[in-house]
Design a protein around this motif. Sequence first.
Motif, PDB file in Angstrom:
ATOM      1  N   GLN A  74      -4.053  13.313   3.340  1.00  0.00           N
ATOM      2  CA  GLN A  74      -4.187  11.874   3.111  1.00  0.00           C
ATOM      3  C   GLN A  74      -5.609  11.536   2.676  1.00  0.00           C
ATOM      4  O   GLN A  74      -6.528  11.592   3.464  1.00  0.00           O
ATOM      5  CB  GLN A  74      -3.820  11.102   4.386  1.00  0.00           C
ATOM      6  N   GLY A  76      -6.623   8.648   1.144  1.00  0.00           N
ATOM      7  CA  GLY A  76      -6.902   7.230   0.961  1.00  0.00           C
ATOM      8  C   GLY A  76      -5.715   6.479   0.389  1.00  0.00           C
ATOM      9  O   GLY A  76      -4.744   7.078  -0.096  1.00  0.00           O
ATOM     10  N   ALA A  80      -2.586   7.535  -1.988  1.00  0.00           N
ATOM     11  CA  ALA A  80      -1.221   7.372  -1.469  1.00  0.00           C
ATOM     12  C   ALA A  80      -0.311   6.755  -2.532  1.00  0.00           C
ATOM     13  O   ALA A  80       0.794   7.254  -2.785  1.00  0.00           O
ATOM     14  CB  ALA A  80      -1.234   6.508  -0.206  1.00  0.00           C
ATOM     15  N   ASP A 100       2.901   0.139   8.919  1.00  0.00           N
ATOM     16  CA  ASP A 100       2.519  -0.253  10.284  1.00  0.00           C
ATOM     17  C   ASP A 100       2.199  -1.746  10.388  1.00  0.00           C
ATOM     18  O   ASP A 100       1.560  -2.192  11.330  1.00  0.00           O
ATOM     19  CB  ASP A 100       1.329   0.590  10.772  1.00  0.00           C
ATOM     20  N   TYR A 133     -12.212  -5.040   8.088  1.00  0.00           N
ATOM     21  CA  TYR A 133     -11.369  -5.282   6.908  1.00  0.00           C
ATOM     22  C   TYR A 133     -12.169  -5.205   5.614  1.00  0.00           C
ATOM     23  O   TYR A 133     -13.388  -5.388   5.602  1.00  0.00           O
ATOM     24  CB  TYR A 133     -10.749  -6.679   6.983  1.00  0.00           C
ATOM     25  N   GLY A 134     -11.454  -4.981   4.521  1.00  0.00           N
ATOM     26  CA  GLY A 134     -12.053  -5.143   3.204  1.00  0.00           C
ATOM     27  C   GLY A 134     -12.280  -6.629   2.942  1.00  0.00           C
ATOM     28  O   GLY A 134     -11.452  -7.461   3.317  1.00  0.00           O
ATOM     29  N   GLU A 149     -15.020  -2.602   0.970  1.00  0.00           N
ATOM     30  CA  GLU A 149     -14.641  -2.165   2.313  1.00  0.00           C
ATOM     31  C   GLU A 149     -15.791  -2.406   3.284  1.00  0.00           C
ATOM     32  O   GLU A 149     -16.964  -2.335   2.904  1.00  0.00           O
ATOM     33  CB  GLU A 149     -14.255  -0.677   2.296  1.00  0.00           C
ATOM     34  N   ASN A 164      -8.948  -8.749   2.973  1.00  0.00           N
ATOM     35  CA  ASN A 164      -7.790  -8.143   2.323  1.00  0.00           C
ATOM     36  C   ASN A 164      -6.803  -7.724   3.409  1.00  0.00           C
ATOM     37  O   ASN A 164      -7.142  -6.927   4.278  1.00  0.00           O
ATOM     38  CB  ASN A 164      -8.273  -6.917   1.529  1.00  0.00           C
ATOM     39  N   THR A 165      -5.604  -8.273   3.381  1.00  0.00           N
ATOM     40  CA  THR A 165      -4.600  -7.849   4.365  1.00  0.00           C
ATOM     41  C   THR A 165      -4.065  -6.471   4.024  1.00  0.00           C
ATOM     42  O   THR A 165      -3.443  -5.824   4.866  1.00  0.00           O
ATOM     43  CB  THR A 165      -3.399  -8.816   4.408  1.00  0.00           C
ATOM     44  N   TYR A 192      -9.826   4.613  -2.760  1.00  0.00           N
ATOM     45  CA  TYR A 192      -9.449   3.288  -2.261  1.00  0.00           C
ATOM     46  C   TYR A 192      -8.517   2.577  -3.237  1.00  0.00           C
ATOM     47  O   TYR A 192      -8.877   2.363  -4.401  1.00  0.00           O
ATOM     48  CB  TYR A 192     -10.681   2.384  -2.144  1.00  0.00           C
ATOM     49  N   THR A 194      -8.078  -0.436  -3.048  1.00  0.00           N
ATOM     50  CA  THR A 194      -8.784  -1.713  -3.235  1.00  0.00           C
ATOM     51  C   THR A 194      -9.730  -1.689  -4.440  1.00  0.00           C
ATOM     52  O   THR A 194     -10.075  -2.736  -4.976  1.00  0.00           O
ATOM     53  CB  THR A 194      -9.564  -2.048  -1.956  1.00  0.00           C
TER      54      THR A 194
HETATM   55  C1  UD1 Z   1      -7.119  -0.933   4.398  1.00  0.00           C
HETATM   56  C2  UD1 Z   1      -7.778  -1.570   3.175  1.00  0.00           C
HETATM   57  C3  UD1 Z   1      -8.634  -2.754   3.638  1.00  0.00           C
HETATM   58  C4  UD1 Z   1      -7.785  -3.746   4.368  1.00  0.00           C
HETATM   59  C5  UD1 Z   1      -7.080  -3.044   5.544  1.00  0.00           C
HETATM   60  C6  UD1 Z   1      -6.090  -3.972   6.173  1.00  0.00           C
HETATM   61  C7  UD1 Z   1      -8.208   0.247   1.608  1.00  0.00           C
HETATM   62  C8  UD1 Z   1      -9.203   1.188   1.066  1.00  0.00           C
HETATM   63  N1  UD1 Z   1      -8.628  -0.571   2.550  1.00  0.00           N
HETATM   64  O1  UD1 Z   1      -8.155  -0.415   5.202  1.00  0.00           O
HETATM   65  O2  UD1 Z   1      -9.217  -3.401   2.506  1.00  0.00           O
HETATM   66  O3  UD1 Z   1      -8.588  -4.810   4.869  1.00  0.00           O
HETATM   67  O4  UD1 Z   1      -6.346  -1.907   5.093  1.00  0.00           O
HETATM   68  O5  UD1 Z   1      -5.595  -3.386   7.331  1.00  0.00           O
HETATM   69  O6  UD1 Z   1      -7.081   0.237   1.174  1.00  0.00           O
HETATM   70  N2  UD1 Z   1      -2.420   5.202   4.366  1.00  0.00           N
HETATM   71  C9  UD1 Z   1      -1.745   6.214   3.740  1.00  0.00           C
HETATM   72  N3  UD1 Z   1      -2.442   7.249   3.211  1.00  0.00           N
HETATM   73  C10 UD1 Z   1      -3.793   7.326   3.274  1.00  0.00           C
HETATM   74  C11 UD1 Z   1      -4.477   6.267   3.938  1.00  0.00           C
HETATM   75  C12 UD1 Z   1      -3.770   5.228   4.466  1.00  0.00           C
HETATM   76  O7  UD1 Z   1      -0.509   6.196   3.645  1.00  0.00           O
HETATM   77  O8  UD1 Z   1      -4.356   8.295   2.779  1.00  0.00           O
HETATM   78  C13 UD1 Z   1      -1.654   4.080   4.920  1.00  0.00           C
HETATM   79  C14 UD1 Z   1      -1.776   3.960   6.435  1.00  0.00           C
HETATM   80  O9  UD1 Z   1      -0.723   4.662   7.072  1.00  0.00           O
HETATM   81  C15 UD1 Z   1      -1.671   2.461   6.665  1.00  0.00           C
HETATM   82  C16 UD1 Z   1      -2.249   1.867   5.387  1.00  0.00           C
HETATM   83  O10 UD1 Z   1      -2.181   2.887   4.410  1.00  0.00           O
HETATM   84  O11 UD1 Z   1      -0.323   2.051   6.754  1.00  0.00           O
HETATM   85  C17 UD1 Z   1      -3.678   1.401   5.576  1.00  0.00           C
HETATM   86  O12 UD1 Z   1      -4.447   2.461   6.002  1.00  0.00           O
HETATM   87  P1  UD1 Z   1      -5.665   2.247   6.976  1.00  0.00           P
HETATM   88  O13 UD1 Z   1      -6.336   3.531   7.216  1.00  0.00           O
HETATM   89  O14 UD1 Z   1      -5.232   1.458   8.131  1.00  0.00           O
HETATM   90  O15 UD1 Z   1      -6.608   1.351   6.024  1.00  0.00           O
HETATM   91  P2  UD1 Z   1      -7.938   0.649   6.401  1.00  0.00           P
HETATM   92  O16 UD1 Z   1      -9.026   1.632   6.318  1.00  0.00           O
HETATM   93  O17 UD1 Z   1      -7.780  -0.085   7.663  1.00  0.00           O
END
Ligand code: UD1
Length: 453
Positions: A74, A76, A80, A100, A133-134, A149, A164-165, A192, A194
């Motif tokens: 994984q 990012g 994904a 989630d 959050y972002g 971020e 960013n949600t 990212y 984002t």
């Molecule tokens: C992400 C956003 C952020 C936002 C936040 C909201 C990015 C870079 N950042 O941050 O701007 O405010 O969510 O909660 O997108 N996931 C994968 N594969 C990966 C990484 C993550 O499937 O390699 C999935 C996770 O399972 C999760 C979602 O993506 O469901 C978000 O991942 P998470 O690590 O929670 O992101 P944040 O760093 O919190």
Amino acid sequence: MNIVILAAGQGKRMHSALPKVLQPLAGKPLLAHVIDSARSLQPQRLCIVYGHGGDTVRSALAAPDLAWALQEPQLGTGHAVQQALPHLAEAGLTLVLYGDVPLIRQATLRGLLHAARDGMALLTAEVSDPTGYGRIVRDADGRVLRIVEQKDASSEERAIREINTGIMVLPTARLGDWLARLSNDNAQGEYYLTDLVALAVADGLAVHTASVADAWETAGVNSKLQLAELERVAQGRIAQGLLEQGVRLADPARIDVRGELQCGRDVFIDVNCVFEGRVSIAEAAEIGPNCVIRNARIGAGTRIAAFSHIEDAVVGPDAVVGPYARLRPGTELGAGVHVGNFVEVKNSKIAADSKANHLAYIGDAVVGSRVNIGAGTITCNYDGANKHLTTIEDDVFIGSDTQLVAPVTVGRGATLGAGTTLTRDAPPESLTVSRAKQTSIGGWKRPQKVAKK
Ligand code: UD1
Ligand code: CA
């Protein structure tokens, strides 16, 4: 339209053997909530990016309309979405959801898709504490420029309270190009999703935003604490829905529905009841406090009294069950049946107006109408190897403390004397009794204690 659900993250903070997205909320895996919301939008393609928990997740939720993209390792959220690309229809929009974030509402997603109709849209929220959050960075005219971020943000950017949600809508045709241009040169060494915002802006695309009314809609689950908090939100919404349909709840904060509960008008549910699976309760039925009801149908006007436990059973109208009754799988009670305290019924049909009011076990039985089953009656349905049937015909009266050694039939209108151990069929319209003859010994002296030497 495509929908991609990101669900590859690990969820270490759950401290659980069960993958995070399979943790139950209101009786259903987190990811199943998201899948259901996605389906309600009727996407052309629905793709789930999975990784952690791998095949467990996939096999738990497999369905013909779902495409699965493995993301391993994984790297990012951008990486994904890249894994999902081969599964997507090339034209139109792609909506990104998180596996989630279970309580997102259909209306909110429709609003976001509407905002994105000429390009791209982000679901954002104004929060008092944006930590983690972002942040949405806008220009002087309020146009979105990029997302930064938390870990990459300057102190001015960290002061931004619009976050960013994570839920966004993207133009599918541009995704391949943009995702290939992502770099992981950032504080977390991740690709990212984002960062696509700045790429879109550079390509001259307008990036719109839609906001979310209630914070719980976009709340994610990373810990058991957050799971418990969202469970209360989910239960509150279910209770509100029931009240709006005309159900009377003694306390909307003390009901738990882990599945689907359908109620007719004027149903009353007292405190601390748990409903699991599919339960339907017909008009004007009453459920007393502390009942657990799972996969059952309760008839109109029926009263289930306190502390009853009902599973895979059907209860007819105008019946009275409990307090402290247990209806096990395969129980079917007819209209007006009474099953009282400490009565257990399993795999048995009891027809209209029959009564077993106290302390009985009725297993593998077919009971007719207007039968009276006395206290302490049990069907001996199991011989240690096989289960056998007991048949009790209409209008039978069974005296207290009777054992019906199955297979056995009690004929219509028969009476069984108290204490009978019935090993052969009882003929109709007769009294059958099996009991040692009562004797009395006059002048009987009780034993005396022997004095110690
Ligand atoms: C992400 C956003 C952020 C936002 C936040 C909201 C990015 C870079 N950042 O941050 O701007 O405010 O969510 O909660 O997108 N996931 C994968 N594969 C990966 C990484 C993550 O499937 O390699 C999935 C996770 O399972 C999760 C979602 O993506 O469901 C978000 O991942 P998470 O690590 O929670 O992101 P944040 O760093 O919190
Ligand atoms: Ca997160």
